[in-house]
Design an enzyme around this catalytic site. Structure first.
Site, PDB file in Angstrom:
ATOM      1  CE  LYS A   1      16.954  12.769 -10.587  1.00 35.90           C
ATOM      2  NZ  LYS A   1      15.951  11.371 -10.690  1.00 35.90           N
TER       3      LYS A   1
ATOM      4  NE  ARG B   1      23.104   3.693  -9.667  1.00 36.62           N
ATOM      5  CZ  ARG B   1      21.978   4.003 -10.555  1.00 36.62           C
ATOM      6  NH1 ARG B   1      21.967   5.350 -11.040  1.00 36.62           N
ATOM      7  NH2 ARG B   1      21.181   3.181 -10.800  1.00 36.62           N
TER       8      ARG B   1
ATOM      9  NE  ARG C   1      17.230   7.945  -6.388  1.00 39.16           N
ATOM     10  CZ  ARG C   1      17.840   7.483  -7.292  1.00 39.16           C
ATOM     11  NH1 ARG C   1      17.931   6.215  -7.435  1.00 39.16           N
ATOM     12  NH2 ARG C   1      18.018   8.253  -8.361  1.00 39.16           N
TER      13      ARG C   1
ATOM     14  CG  HIS D   1      21.765  11.658 -12.057  1.00 43.71           C
ATOM     15  ND1 HIS D   1      21.024  10.486 -12.844  1.00 43.71           N
ATOM     16  CD2 HIS D   1      22.979  11.854 -12.344  1.00 43.71           C
ATOM     17  CE1 HIS D   1      22.159  10.047 -13.308  1.00 43.71           C
ATOM     18  NE2 HIS D   1      23.153  10.817 -13.419  1.00 43.71           N
TER      19      HIS D   1
HETATM   20  N1  UDP Z   1      12.045   7.524 -13.321  1.00 41.37           N
HETATM   21  C1  UDP Z   1      10.660   7.630 -13.302  1.00 41.37           C
HETATM   22  N2  UDP Z   1       9.686   6.573 -13.402  1.00 41.37           N
HETATM   23  C2  UDP Z   1      10.277   5.292 -13.645  1.00 41.37           C
HETATM   24  C3  UDP Z   1      11.760   5.085 -13.773  1.00 41.37           C
HETATM   25  C4  UDP Z   1      12.340   6.145 -13.755  1.00 41.37           C
HETATM   26  O1  UDP Z   1       9.956   8.596 -13.105  1.00 41.37           O
HETATM   27  O2  UDP Z   1       9.272   4.329 -13.513  1.00 41.37           O
HETATM   28  C5  UDP Z   1      12.864   8.694 -13.483  1.00 41.37           C
HETATM   29  C6  UDP Z   1      13.459   8.811 -11.941  1.00 41.37           C
HETATM   30  O3  UDP Z   1      13.565  10.414 -11.890  1.00 41.37           O
HETATM   31  C7  UDP Z   1      14.757   8.313 -12.251  1.00 41.37           C
HETATM   32  C8  UDP Z   1      15.219   8.638 -13.747  1.00 41.37           C
HETATM   33  O4  UDP Z   1      13.754   8.460 -14.487  1.00 41.37           O
HETATM   34  O5  UDP Z   1      15.670   8.308 -11.339  1.00 41.37           O
HETATM   35  C9  UDP Z   1      16.216   7.811 -14.392  1.00 41.37           C
HETATM   36  O6  UDP Z   1      15.965   6.534 -14.254  1.00 41.37           O
HETATM   37  P1  UDP Z   1      17.044   5.560 -14.169  1.00 41.37           P
HETATM   38  O7  UDP Z   1      16.381   4.156 -14.640  1.00 41.37           O
HETATM   39  O8  UDP Z   1      18.195   5.806 -15.084  1.00 41.37           O
HETATM   40  O9  UDP Z   1      17.235   5.569 -12.699  1.00 41.37           O
HETATM   41  P2  UDP Z   1      18.220   6.069 -11.646  1.00 41.37           P
HETATM   42  O10 UDP Z   1      19.648   5.785 -12.336  1.00 41.37           O
HETATM   43  O11 UDP Z   1      18.042   7.390 -11.520  1.00 41.37           O
HETATM   44  O12 UDP Z   1      18.221   5.254 -10.433  1.00 41.37           O
HETATM   45 MG    MG Z   2      20.284   6.036 -14.354  1.00 38.04          MG
END
Ligand code: UDP
Ligand code: MG
Length: 141
Positions: A13, A89, A106, A119
């Site tokens: 990102k 993941r 992370r 991501h």
């Molecule tokens: N995100 C955020 N606040 C939250 C949850 C998600 O800003 O409370 C953002 C974060 O950048 C995350 C993205 O939204 O990576 C996509 O969310 P997802 O639940 O798909 O998480 P990921 O698959 O990236 O772990």
């Molecule tokens: Mg996701």
């Protein structure tokens, strides 16, 4: 054989790009044994991001997420290998860096859920990308 061709979409990102974490991410996936099959630096358009995060469009953080993801270029990559979606993941850690264990990307490189640097797909993606045989394949499988 087919299971070795599983592919996942990984993207560094804008904060990860600005903070110089591109090499570290590539290093982790590469030394794990996964194969890089595509990579592109791109400033994502609003249309592309809306499509990418379609399932989150009603969440309260969506506008902030759009602004964040539009704030600079991302490095989009496709990695290939057995179980790469699930293992990728695990290597990323939890969505919220505060819940991510040390040793995950992370967990090691960021603090806040709104700036979580990377991501990773949560399901197997279809693709129309290059296929090549890595010379390391016979040493890994
Ligand atoms: N995100 C955020 N606040 C939250 C949850 C998600 O800003 O409370 C953002 C974060 O950048 C995350 C993205 O939204 O990576 C996509 O969310 P997802 O639940 O798909 O998480 P990921 O698959 O990236 O772990
Ligand atoms: Mg996701």
């Amino acid at each position: 054989m087919a299971e070795q061709k599983e592919r996942t979409f990984i993207a560094i990102k804008p904060d990860g790009v600005q903070r110089g974490i591109i090499g570290e991410v590539i290093k982790r996936f590469e030394t794990k044994g996964f194969k890089l099959v595509a990579m592109k630096m791109q400033h994502a358009s609003e249309d592309l991001l809306t499509q990418h995060y379609l399932d989150l469009k009603d969440r309260p953080f969506f506008p902030t997420l759009m602004k964040y993801m539009s704030s600079g270029p991302v490095v989009a990559m496709v990695w290939e290998g057995k179980g790469v979606v699930k293992t990728g993941r695990v290597m990323l850690g939890e969505t919220n860096p505060a819940d991510s264990k040390p040793g995950t990307i992370r967990g090691d490189f960021c603090i806040d859920v709104s700036k979580n640097i990377i991501h990773g797909s949560d399901s197997v993606e279809n693709d129309e990308l290059v296929h090549y045989t890595s010379c390391a394949a016979s040493w890994l499988y």
